[in-house]
Design an enzyme around this catalytic site. Structure first.
Site, PDB file in Angstrom:
ATOM      1  N   SER A   1       0.879  -1.180   0.000  1.00 36.88           N
ATOM      2  CA  SER A   1       0.000   0.000   0.000  1.00 36.88           C
ATOM      3  C   SER A   1       0.907   1.217   0.000  1.00 36.88           C
ATOM      4  O   SER A   1       2.097   1.107   0.329  1.00 36.88           O
ATOM      5  CB  SER A   1      -0.849  -0.012   1.280  1.00 36.88           C
ATOM      6  OG  SER A   1      -1.439   1.254   1.518  1.00 36.88           O
TER       7      SER A   1
ATOM      8  N   TYR B   1      -1.718  -1.094  10.360  1.00 38.64           N
ATOM      9  CA  TYR B   1      -1.765  -1.287   8.904  1.00 38.64           C
ATOM     10  C   TYR B   1      -0.439  -0.834   8.283  1.00 38.64           C
ATOM     11  O   TYR B   1       0.149  -1.528   7.451  1.00 38.64           O
ATOM     12  CB  TYR B   1      -2.950  -0.487   8.347  1.00 38.64           C
ATOM     13  CG  TYR B   1      -3.268  -0.718   6.885  1.00 38.64           C
ATOM     14  CD1 TYR B   1      -4.051  -1.793   6.485  1.00 38.64           C
ATOM     15  CD2 TYR B   1      -2.814   0.155   5.888  1.00 38.64           C
ATOM     16  CE1 TYR B   1      -4.377  -2.000   5.141  1.00 38.64           C
ATOM     17  CE2 TYR B   1      -3.125  -0.025   4.555  1.00 38.64           C
ATOM     18  CZ  TYR B   1      -3.906  -1.113   4.183  1.00 38.64           C
ATOM     19  OH  TYR B   1      -4.222  -1.302   2.850  1.00 38.64           O
TER      20      TYR B   1
END
Ligand code: NAI
Length: 259
Positions: free
Chosen positions: A148, A161
């Site tokens: 990401s 995350y």
């Protein structure tokens, strides 16, 4: 007709929905047989299961394997399914969740562990399973890990995350160093904001109250679509990327590298 992924077999974790669904269908369009490895066959965004779409709309083979990436046996079953289709050539480690969204002191340990076990440990285990099969077959391979932009820069209130996605980036580089001699390429994709249930529902940026402000920070002035990521994954899976390994490809409309 010879196509980019003719005679290749791919496993796509999280292939029932969103980005993984688009990767699986795009691979099939380019001639690959595909194993959809997911905890559910039904897409989160509703619609026909991915493997059925592929069977209906392409001449490629597709199977669904119920697979929780936190379970090694499930990942082995997905790899077995790939062997039944001819042998594992491409492993796409795409399954992931947003996990806890909170300042670090408010992050519940169980929620943190769940995030880490899916987003990081699941990718690690899947890489173990895939490399064992690929090395034994001796035909090389391509491993594509879904990181990401949060694996490149830090964002407040999603540190678990960030941690997992940053870990995926370095796992990718280390594995690429280890596996080059086997002609196994390992690369990471770093999507920005892509329109899926993750960004519509779990972490609602798309359609959220700050949407206009967020779009102002994206040079290409739109959110990404699953196909934007799937096209890059197709490149990395194919021989067009034969000399590309240990690479991080950002697919974010220019967001994180401009200000
Ligand atoms: P999504 O929520 O639309 O789809 C995720 C899929 O993973 C679902 O089919 C779900 O059932 C499956 N899944 C969840 N837990 C699983 C488990 N334990 N085992 C197997 N499958 C599981 O999400 P989306 O947006 O398609 O995201 C895919 C990947 O891309 C994730 O790793 C995510 O972190 C990453 N990503 C997404 C971005 C976005 O803006 N949508 C941005 C950057 C990265």
């Amino acid at each position: 007709m010879e196509s980019l992924l003719t005679d290749r077999v791919a496993v796509v974790t999280g292939g029932a929905s969103g980005i993984g669904r688009e990767i699986a269908t795009t691979f099939a369009t380019h001639g690959a047989s595909v194993v959809i490895a997911d905890i559910q066959a039904a897409p989160r965004e509703d619609g026909t299961p991915t493997h059925e779409v592929i069977e209906r709309e392409t001449s490629a083979e597709a199977v669904f394997v119920e697979c929780d990436v936190t379970n090694r046996g499930d990942l082995e079953a997905a790899a077995d399914a790939a062997e039944n289709l001819g042998g594992l050539d491409v492993m796409v480690n795409n399954a992931g969740i947003v996990g806890p969204v909170a300042p670090i002191q408010d992050v519940d340990w169980a929620a943190y562990e769940q995030l880490r076990s899916i987003n990081l440990d699941g990718v690690f285990t899947s890489c173990q399973v895939a490399t064992e099969r690929m090395i034994e077959a001796g035909n090389g391979g391509s491993i594509i890990n879904m990181s990401s932009v949060a694996g490149l820069v830090g964002y407040a209130n999603i540190t678990p995350y960030n941690l997992a996605k940053g870990g995926i980036r370095l796992l990718t580089y280390g594995l690429a160093a280890e596996l080059g001699a086997h002609d196994i390429r390992v690369n990471a994709i770093h999507p920005g904001i892509i329109e899926t249930e993750m960004t519509r529902t779990d972490f609602p940026v798309v359609g959220g109250e700050d949407e206009a402000d967020t779009l102002e920070g994206i040079p290409l002035a739109r959110f990404g679509r699953p196909e934007d990521v799937a096209n890059v994954a197709t490149f990395l899976a194919s021989d067009l990327a034969a000399y590309v390994t240990a690479e991080s490809i950002v697919v974010d409309g220019g967001q994180v590298r401009t200000a």
